[in-house]
Design a protein around this motif. Structure first.
Motif, PDB file in Angstrom:
ATOM      1  N   ASP A  32       1.419  -0.828  -0.156  1.00  0.00           N
ATOM      2  CA  ASP A  32      -0.169  -0.188   0.101  1.00  0.00           C
ATOM      3  C   ASP A  32       0.821   0.323  -0.366  1.00  0.00           C
ATOM      4  OD1 ASP A  32      -2.197   1.780   0.197  1.00  0.00           O
ATOM      5  OD2 ASP A  32      -2.278   2.456   2.634  1.00  0.00           O
TER       6      ASP A  32
ATOM      7  N   THR B 267       1.473   5.766   0.038  1.00  0.00           N
ATOM      8  CA  THR B 267      -0.027   6.272   0.050  1.00  0.00           C
ATOM      9  C   THR B 267       1.480   7.312  -0.094  1.00  0.00           C
ATOM     10  OG1 THR B 267       0.286   6.306   2.567  1.00  0.00           O
ATOM     11  CG2 THR B 267      -1.496   5.474   1.431  1.00  0.00           C
TER      12      THR B 267
ATOM     13  N   SER C 146       1.924  12.047   1.303  1.00  0.00           N
ATOM     14  CA  SER C 146       1.101  13.138   2.698  1.00  0.00           C
ATOM     15  C   SER C 146       2.094  14.029   2.989  1.00  0.00           C
ATOM     16  CB  SER C 146       1.096  12.204   4.207  1.00  0.00           C
ATOM     17  OG  SER C 146       1.974  11.995   4.461  1.00  0.00           O
TER      18      SER C 146
ATOM     19  N   ASN D 278      -3.745  14.682   2.896  1.00  0.00           N
ATOM     20  CA  ASN D 278      -3.212  13.076   1.631  1.00  0.00           C
ATOM     21  C   ASN D 278      -2.633  13.839   0.631  1.00  0.00           C
ATOM     22  OD1 ASN D 278      -3.637  11.189  -0.162  1.00  0.00           O
ATOM     23  ND2 ASN D 278      -4.949  10.041   0.761  1.00  0.00           N
TER      24      ASN D 278
ATOM     25  N   LEU E  39      -0.559   5.330  -7.140  1.00  0.00           N
ATOM     26  CA  LEU E  39      -1.248   6.411  -7.278  1.00  0.00           C
ATOM     27  C   LEU E  39      -1.258   7.634  -7.618  1.00  0.00           C
ATOM     28  CD1 LEU E  39       0.399   8.669  -5.377  1.00  0.00           C
ATOM     29  CD2 LEU E  39       0.714   6.788  -4.035  1.00  0.00           C
TER      30      LEU E  39
END
Length: 302
Positions: free
Chosen positions: A13, A15, A17, A26, A125
């Motif tokens: 995963d 991500t 930020s 985010n 992403l």
């Protein structure tokens, strides 16, 4: 016979930020309100990768590849049913990336520590970076007599004595400051001054195309010439004059400013005096004396 090797099983995963003060945002959902609080175009972004070992045996992470970074793995061992978190920081220019979409992909590879079948996992992403909001400020409005003297309109009005001095060339100037962190490319400006109709302000005689970028803290002096007018009648038309000034950038975003200009009230009643030259007296020539003697002429009859 020896027991068969257990295959690895992992998930990944990824991500993104960034933080402003104590608040963490985010990256995938950047909003205009978040960008308004920025004090610099350089934003420290953190990419976080969570690799979870979903198998019942320890695995070793041999590769963690990102589309931008090199291999982030360092042979870490992950216990059974345990996550491993790896972070990587990067400074990006949020102003240059405004209006763009960033796509990132990550790939992880892990094998059982005791040997066996390796497993892979992928994640991706998308970061949509909005433009930094337009933040212009009208810091000044002035009216001058456009004769390179720099005289303010009302100061000139107060000094007028004769009607012939009322016909002058008038220029309004708007001072616009950019208070945003990102530079702005000005496309055009439009001014509605007093009772006159709204007109575009010509830029060509002041700023060329490559000079229309205004960065943070910079000020544009934008002139709006009214031309040759009877300035003595302005206060009689409307006083004060309402002012509307709209600036549009190359992204077709606009900001409208409102202000007003109050004219000095003057009553010029005396015409321009006409100077009459003083008459000059010319003396008469002396009379001629009559001739005597032989020099006396006779009149001949015909």
């Amino acid at each position: 016979p020896p027991a068969p090797f257990s295959p690895a099983d992992i998930s990944l995963d990824m991500t993104c930020s960034y933080a402003q003060g104590d608040v963490v945002y985010n990256c995938e959902h950047i909003s205009f309100s978040e960008l308004e609080g920025l004090t610099s175009c350089d934003v420290d972004v953190t990419f976080t990768y969570v690799v979870v070992n979903r198998s019942g045996v320890p695995v070793r992470l041999s590769a963690l590849l990102d589309s931008t970074f090199v291999n982030l793995a360092n042979g870490e061992e992950i216990a059974a049913y345990t996550p491993l978190t790896i972070t990587k920081g990067k400074t990006i220019d949020i102003c240059d990336l405004g209006g763009t979409t960033i796509k990132r992909k990550a790939y992880a590879l892990a094998s059982p520590v005791s040997g066996g079948i390796a497993a892979t996992a992928m994640d991706a992403l998308t970061i949509d970076v909005p433009y930094v909001p337009l933040a212009l400020t009208l810091t000044g409005l002035s009216c001058q007599i456009d004769d390179n003297s720099g005289r303010e309109c009302n100061a000139y009005l107060d000094s007028i004595k004769y009607k012939s001095q009322c016909i002058v060339d008038v220029k309004f100037t708007f001072k616009v400051m950019n208070t945003a962190i990102a530079c702005v490319d000005i496309q055009d400006a439009e001014a509605k001054i007093g009772p006159h109709t709204s007109t575009l302000v010509p830029f060509d005689d002041v700023y060329s195309c490559d000079m229309r970028r205004i960065c943070r803290g910079e000020v544009f002096d934008i002139p709006a010439r009214k031309g040759v007018v009877n300035i003595c009648n302005f206060s009689k038309l409307m006083n004060p004059w309402p002012i509307e000034f709209k600036v549009t950038d190359t992204l077709r975003r606009s900001q409208l400013f409102t202000s007003e200009y109050t004219w000095s009230t003057v009553d010029i009643g005396a015409p321009t005096p006409v100077s009459i030259p003083t008459p000059v007296s010319i003396p008469s020539p002396p009379a001629s004396a009559p001739s005597k003697g032989k020099n006396k002429r006779r009149l001949r009859k015909y």
